[in-house]
Design a protein around this motif. Structure first.
Motif, mmCIF file in Angstrom:
data_model
loop_
_atom_site.group_PDB
_atom_site.id
_atom_site.type_symbol
_atom_site.label_atom_id
_atom_site.label_comp_id
_atom_site.label_asym_id
_atom_site.label_seq_id
_atom_site.Cartn_x
_atom_site.Cartn_y
_atom_site.Cartn_z
ATOM 1 N N GLY A 196 1.673 -9.905 0.370
ATOM 2 C CA GLY A 196 1.277 -9.913 -1.036
ATOM 3 C C GLY A 196 1.729 -8.673 -1.764
ATOM 4 N N VAL A 256 -3.160 -17.369 -8.751
ATOM 5 C CA VAL A 256 -3.655 -16.330 -7.849
ATOM 6 C C VAL A 256 -5.163 -16.154 -8.021
ATOM 7 C CG1 VAL A 256 -3.529 -13.879 -7.297
ATOM 8 C CG2 VAL A 256 -1.447 -15.144 -7.777
ATOM 9 N N LEU A 259 -6.843 -18.808 -6.065
ATOM 10 C CA LEU A 259 -6.915 -18.476 -4.639
ATOM 11 C C LEU A 259 -8.016 -17.462 -4.356
ATOM 12 C CD1 LEU A 259 -3.127 -18.072 -3.709
ATOM 13 C CD2 LEU A 259 -4.650 -19.927 -3.012
ATOM 14 N N LEU A 260 -8.118 -16.445 -5.225
ATOM 15 C CA LEU A 260 -9.062 -15.359 -4.976
ATOM 16 C C LEU A 260 -10.508 -15.779 -5.207
ATOM 17 C CD1 LEU A 260 -9.585 -12.374 -4.355
ATOM 18 C CD2 LEU A 260 -9.198 -11.878 -6.771
ATOM 19 N N LEU A 272 -7.247 -16.229 2.606
ATOM 20 C CA LEU A 272 -6.776 -16.253 1.228
ATOM 21 C C LEU A 272 -7.107 -14.952 0.510
ATOM 22 C CD1 LEU A 272 -7.686 -19.902 0.150
ATOM 23 C CD2 LEU A 272 -5.469 -18.998 0.841
ATOM 24 N N SER A 276 -4.507 -12.842 -1.709
ATOM 25 C CA SER A 276 -4.723 -13.083 -3.141
ATOM 26 C C SER A 276 -5.190 -11.834 -3.880
ATOM 27 C CB SER A 276 -5.734 -14.227 -3.343
ATOM 28 O OG SER A 276 -6.979 -13.904 -2.740
#
Length: 369
Positions: A196, A256, A259-260, A272, A276
């Motif tokens: 990331g 994103v 995902l977070l 994740l 993320s």
């Protein structure tokens, strides 16, 4: 056309603008404050390195009613080490304990099975050796260093060395903030975090290059004119690409954020979170640095050149002259007779009369016959 599209068009044409470069000291101060906070958090709390970097054991249970806090207590009693417990989306638990070898892992697994009142075969155990963790960490640092070197070389060739330095400072700024947030939040650093981190550096560099490309086009033959300084054109470049940068960042942040906050928060998918959070923080920091740090820093570096200093003096002198002329014109408009004498129609003095001629006009002078 939408309001945002109309705003972008007006910014691109230069009809409206915000003086980002003129307020650069404010942005520098904010960045320094955030960076100091991140460094302090990193020094005080440190990073929560995953077992991929420091070695250890990962135990995964079947679906259970045992709470996370209770499972953490069981794991720490069985191992004598700190444990990280995550509840996954399907109700299973993931227990990480650092610094374990194979013998200790078997003992801990049996103890956990007894505490959880399940068959030991229903608890999966994975071991990661410390040497493997060292290799992962070294490869991550090597990849980051290679990325930085390639970025500097590319920007120095495509643009110039000042832009390469500014982009490098912006990237270091983004990395420091992201790493500091990880230290403050306490999220685990895994290989997914490294992936990331490298990804957000690419996004940050993209926004920076877009502004630099506009700046390069607009500063061609800049010394042949006396209307704009380098800082003025740099500010125009930021404003002309501002909406584009915002749109790119928002479009990237939305998935994103899903995902977070949804994947990691509601579903409990710890993996994740690893990737993320770095993406979310890094994308936001990258958009900020490309606008508020990189381009103003390029303007500061460029205006150290003798040619740009001379240009700035000429531009400022011309503006001062134009301002003085406008002030004089306004004064004349307010008092149109201000420059005339008190009595413009008064007679200055007696008129000069022509010399009088004798009555015998046209006769020659002399005695009469």
């Amino acid at each position: 056309m939408s309001k945002l599209g109309n705003l972008g068009a007006r910014l691109h044409r230069g009809e409206i603008s915000y003086d980002f470069v003129g307020h650069r000291k404010l942005w520098y101060g904010i960045s320094i404050l955030i960076t100091i906070t991140a460094i302090v958090g990193l020094a005080v709390r440190g990073l929560n390195m995953g077992i991929d970097f420091q070695g250890g054991a990962v135990f995964t249970t079947e679906k259970t009613s045992v709470s996370v806090s209770q499972a953490q207590e069981y794991a720490e009693e069985a191992s004598g080490h700190d444990a990280v417990v995550q509840k996954l989306g399907n109700g299973t638990l993931r227990i990480q304990i650092a610094g374990m070898d194979t013998t200790q892992s078997d003992q801990i697994k049996n103890q956990l099975a007894e505490d959880f009142k399940v068959d030991p075969e229903k608890i999966a155990a994975d071991l990661v050796g410390p040497s493997w963790g060292d290799q992962i960490a070294n490869k991550a640092w090597q990849g980051l260093a290679i990325f930085m070197v390639l970025v500097v070389i590319y920007l120095a060739i495509a643009f110039e060395w000042r832009m390469a330095i500014a982009a490098l400072v912006a990237l270091i700024h983004d990395i420091t903030i992201t790493v500091g947030i990880y230290a403050l939040v306490g999220f685990e650093v895994t290989p997914g975090t490294v992936i990331g981190l490298l990804t957000i550096l690419g996004y940050s560099l993209y926004d920076t290059v877009v502004v630099f490309d506009s700046l390069k086009e607009q500063t061609k033959d800049i010394t042949k004119q006396t209307r704009w300084t380098y800082s003025d054109i740099a500010n125009r470049s930021i404003n002309s690409t501002l909406v584009r940068s915002i749109n790119t960042t928002v479009v990237a942040l939305l998935p994103v954020a899903g995902l977070l906050f949804i994947g990691g928060g509601f579903l409990g998918a710890g993996t994740l979170n690893d990737i993320s959070l770095s993406l979310f923080v890094g994308l936001a920091a990258g958009a900020y640095s490309s606008i508020f740090i990189a381009t103003p820093l390029v303007a500061d570096l460029k205006e150290l050149e003798p040619q740009m200093k001379s240009l700035k003096k000429r531009v400022l002198a011309k503006r001062a002259q134009a301002t003085a002329e406008e002030d004089l014109a306004e004064a004349r408009a307010e008092d149109p007779r201000g420059d005339e004498p008190e009595d413009a129609h008064a007679v200055v003095g007696p008129r000069t009369q022509p010399a009088s001629r004798s009555r015998g006009r046209g006769r020659p002078s002399g005695k009469r016959r």
